[in-house]
Design an enzyme around this catalytic site. Structure first.
Site, PDB file in Angstrom:
ATOM      1  N   GLU A 156       0.358 -28.798  33.799  1.00 47.93           N
ATOM      2  CA  GLU A 156      -0.188 -30.332  33.532  1.00 47.93           C
ATOM      3  C   GLU A 156      -1.498 -30.630  33.364  1.00 47.93           C
ATOM      4  O   GLU A 156      -2.841 -31.007  33.654  1.00 47.93           O
ATOM      5  CB  GLU A 156      -0.396 -29.920  35.440  1.00 47.93           C
ATOM      6  CG  GLU A 156       0.800 -29.279  36.266  1.00 47.93           C
ATOM      7  CD  GLU A 156       0.371 -29.662  38.003  1.00 47.93           C
ATOM      8  OE1 GLU A 156      -0.731 -29.950  37.869  1.00 47.93           O
ATOM      9  OE2 GLU A 156       0.926 -28.853  38.274  1.00 47.93           O
ATOM     10  N   GLU A 261      10.873 -26.593  38.800  1.00 52.38           N
ATOM     11  CA  GLU A 261       9.777 -26.664  40.151  1.00 52.38           C
ATOM     12  C   GLU A 261      10.561 -27.580  40.852  1.00 52.38           C
ATOM     13  O   GLU A 261      10.276 -28.614  41.637  1.00 52.38           O
ATOM     14  CB  GLU A 261       8.059 -26.982  40.302  1.00 52.38           C
ATOM     15  CG  GLU A 261       7.679 -26.044  39.520  1.00 52.38           C
ATOM     16  CD  GLU A 261       6.336 -26.000  39.218  1.00 52.38           C
ATOM     17  OE1 GLU A 261       5.731 -27.468  40.603  1.00 52.38           O
ATOM     18  OE2 GLU A 261       5.586 -25.956  38.912  1.00 52.38           O
TER      19      GLU A 261
HETATM   20  O1  G3I Z   1      -3.351 -17.614  50.200  1.00 51.38           O
HETATM   21  C1  G3I Z   1      -4.531 -17.715  50.632  1.00 51.38           C
HETATM   22  C2  G3I Z   1      -4.800 -17.594  52.312  1.00 51.38           C
HETATM   23  O2  G3I Z   1      -5.430 -16.274  52.265  1.00 51.38           O
HETATM   24  C3  G3I Z   1      -5.556 -18.755  53.011  1.00 51.38           C
HETATM   25  O3  G3I Z   1      -5.266 -17.905  54.698  1.00 51.38           O
HETATM   26  C4  G3I Z   1      -5.055 -19.984  53.194  1.00 51.38           C
HETATM   27  C5  G3I Z   1      -5.633 -21.000  53.859  1.00 51.38           C
HETATM   28  O4  G3I Z   1      -6.764 -21.557  53.202  1.00 51.38           O
HETATM   29  O5  G3I Z   1      -4.934 -20.638  51.850  1.00 51.38           O
HETATM   30  C6  G3I Z   1      -3.777 -19.704  51.208  1.00 51.38           C
HETATM   31  O6  G3I Z   1      -3.735 -20.467  49.873  1.00 51.38           O
HETATM   32  C7  G3I Z   1      -3.106 -21.340  49.948  1.00 51.38           C
HETATM   33  C8  G3I Z   1      -1.676 -20.894  48.676  1.00 51.38           C
HETATM   34  O7  G3I Z   1      -0.979 -22.187  48.631  1.00 51.38           O
HETATM   35  C9  G3I Z   1      -0.805 -19.792  49.339  1.00 51.38           C
HETATM   36  O8  G3I Z   1      -0.164 -20.319  50.474  1.00 51.38           O
HETATM   37  C10 G3I Z   1      -4.217 -22.372  48.835  1.00 51.38           C
HETATM   38  O9  G3I Z   1      -4.288 -22.378  50.097  1.00 51.38           O
HETATM   39  C11 G3I Z   1      -3.389 -23.815  48.914  1.00 51.38           C
HETATM   40  O10 G3I Z   1      -3.459 -24.361  47.919  1.00 51.38           O
HETATM   41  C12 G3I Z   1      -1.805 -22.851  47.860  1.00 51.38           C
HETATM   42  O11 G3I Z   1      -0.827 -24.264  47.586  1.00 51.38           O
HETATM   43  C13 G3I Z   1      -0.088 -23.720  46.545  1.00 51.38           C
HETATM   44  C14 G3I Z   1      -0.405 -25.497  45.605  1.00 51.38           C
HETATM   45  O12 G3I Z   1       0.717 -24.624  43.900  1.00 51.38           O
HETATM   46  C15 G3I Z   1      -1.768 -24.891  45.238  1.00 51.38           C
HETATM   47  O13 G3I Z   1      -1.868 -26.407  44.315  1.00 51.38           O
HETATM   48  C16 G3I Z   1       1.698 -23.427  46.913  1.00 51.38           C
HETATM   49  O14 G3I Z   1       2.287 -22.800  47.776  1.00 51.38           O
HETATM   50  C17 G3I Z   1       2.293 -24.364  45.276  1.00 51.38           C
HETATM   51  O15 G3I Z   1       3.824 -24.545  46.270  1.00 51.38           O
HETATM   52  C18 G3I Z   1       2.031 -25.657  44.625  1.00 51.38           C
HETATM   53  O16 G3I Z   1       2.556 -25.528  43.877  1.00 51.38           O
HETATM   54  C19 G3I Z   1       2.708 -26.055  42.847  1.00 51.38           C
HETATM   55  C20 G3I Z   1       2.508 -24.903  41.040  1.00 51.38           C
HETATM   56  O17 G3I Z   1       2.136 -24.540  41.199  1.00 51.38           O
HETATM   57  C21 G3I Z   1       2.029 -26.232  40.013  1.00 51.38           C
HETATM   58  N1  G3I Z   1       2.492 -27.275  40.295  1.00 51.38           N
HETATM   59  C22 G3I Z   1       2.975 -27.861  41.099  1.00 51.38           C
HETATM   60  C23 G3I Z   1       3.244 -27.494  42.517  1.00 51.38           C
HETATM   61  C24 G3I Z   1       2.750 -28.393  43.710  1.00 51.38           C
HETATM   62  O18 G3I Z   1       1.469 -28.780  43.900  1.00 51.38           O
END
Ligand code: G3I
Length: 370
Positions: A156, A261
């Site tokens: 990105e 994705e």
């Molecule tokens: O692991 C922590 C946990 O310890 C904590 O308690 C919890 C609450 O804050 O957060 C957890 O981390 C989260 C992580 O997912 C794992 O579940 C993050 O907050 C959360 O922001 C993160 O979201 C991910 C997102 O990327 C971040 O931008 C999504 O799961 C994931 O599906 C998404 O994937 C991205 C690709 O990597 C890139 N393209 C876009 C796609 C969708 O955003």
């Protein structure tokens, strides 16, 4: 009576086993056309939900970590790495004989703030940032050398209008941060495939910028094997035509394509795409299917899945992999993005871990292209 009951149960179990054996997996059905992968989370890798773990092991020929290899989770502090989850995931993929993608080395999101600041809290120098990138990439790629098929090296880097995203990488190093990332990744594992990954690749201005980037990287002598089109789709956008136009543009430029994705949200969208910096408040009208999906909507979604899958198959000469961004409707990121707490239905497996009927239609379609 008891004997009759036991034999009836035996017959049912036997039929169910035969049925599941007869059911071809998506990975098997697309063999020879492209890899069919899934983004996995650590609960699935650790077997916390054994049904999901089993499905992932059996249905897919490729996996990618949804989160555990991103800069922040794997390298939370300058001198600290966290390898446990990524090690488990790679071992899990190898055990299942699946192609493993590393996601992602350089991204403006999910990266520790330490990456860009010096001891005084000021922006690091270009030389220091370049060195930090080199260390991060050589450590992470080097650790899994020979075990990862390919890496999402940069994720990105463009805005939809084709301009560079003004990330800290861009602000400090200019557009050359991308070239450096590909060079460092190749040095760390010369045999690994290297990809540029982005969303809304169907947008002509963004697709043009990505084609130019690939040409520039190749002119600079960098290895780049394919462009990842994230393909986070909605019921109406991107259109089939705009998706095909982007495939044609990439293919004409000699660029292979990965669908990295893929999901198709059925929910109303406050915007189209997957720019993680967007966010919106919950409302009932934006969450209309909490009690289930009306058949007319389900049929529309099924058609959208099959139309797009048919396009991927049509371009199987340059599409090397199709990956869905999650396994079931229960675990999709879309239940909480861009609006928290909704109920979406974007995946190929439902909330009971059952294959949706459209999967069998996809398998029949894949067989037709053999
Ligand atoms: O692991 C922590 C946990 O310890 C904590 O308690 C919890 C609450 O804050 O957060 C957890 O981390 C989260 C992580 O997912 C794992 O579940 C993050 O907050 C959360 O922001 C993160 O979201 C991910 C997102 O990327 C971040 O931008 C999504 O799961 C994931 O599906 C998404 O994937 C991205 C690709 O990597 C890139 N393209 C876009 C796609 C969708 O955003």
């Amino acid at each position: 009576m008891k004997i009759e009951l036991i034999s009836a149960v035996t017959v049912i179990v036997l039929l169910a086993t035969l049925h599941s054996m007869a059911q071809k997996s998506l990975g098997e059905a697309t063999k020879g056309e492209f890899l069919f992968g899934v983004a996995v989370n650590m609960n699935q890798v650790k077997g916390i939900n054994p049904i999901e773990t089993e499905l992932i092991s059996k249905e897919f020929s490729a996996i990618v970590p949804e989160n555990c290899m991103k800069p922040q989770p794997i390298h939370p502090k300058k001198n600290r790495y966290y390898w446990k989850d990524a090690d488990k995931l790679v071992t899990f993929g190898e055990k299942n004989n699946q192609a493993i993608t590393g996601h992602c080395l350089i991204w403006h999101s999910q990266i520790g703030k330490w990456f860009f600041i010096d001891a005084d809290g000021k922006d690091v120098s270009p030389e220091e940032l370049k060195e930090r990138m080199r260390q991060h990439i050589s450590k992470v790629v080097g650790r899994y050398k020979g075990r990862i098929k390919g890496w999402d090296v940069v994720n990105e880097a463009f805005e939809d209008d084709g301009s560079y995203r003004k990330s800290k990488f861009y602000q400090i190093l200019g557009k050359d941060f991308i070239k450096y990332a590909f060079q460092f990744a190749h040095e760390a594992d010369p045999n690994a495939e290297l990809y540029y990954n982005d969303y809304n690749v169907e947008t002509p201005s963004k697709c043009d910028a990505i084609v130019e980037l690939v040409k520039d990287l190749r002119t600079a002598g960098c290895r780049i094997d394919a462009v990842g089109s994230q393909s986070h789709m909605h019921m109406n956008l991107p259109t089939l035509d705009s998706t095909e136009a982007s495939f044609k543009k990439l293919r004409d430029a000699g660029i292979h394509i990965l669908i990295t994705e893929w999901d198709i949200s059925i929910l109303p969208s406050p915007y189209e795409g997957a720019n993680v910096s967007a966010n919106f408040n919950y409302s009932k009208e934006m969450d209309p299917y909490r009690d289930g999906v009306p058949d007319v909507i389900q049929q529309k979604w099924n058609k959208r899945i099959l139309d797009m899958f048919g396009l991927f198959l049509k371009y199987r000469d340059v599409v090397d992999r199709v990956t869905v961004w999650g396994l079931t409707d229960n675990s999709t990121w879309l239940n909480n993005f861009p609006i928290h707490g909704r109920k979406d239905y974007p995946m190929l497996f439902d909330r009971n871990n059952q294959r949706k009927p459209v999967v069998d239609e996809m398998i029949k379609l894949a067989e037709k292209f053999k």
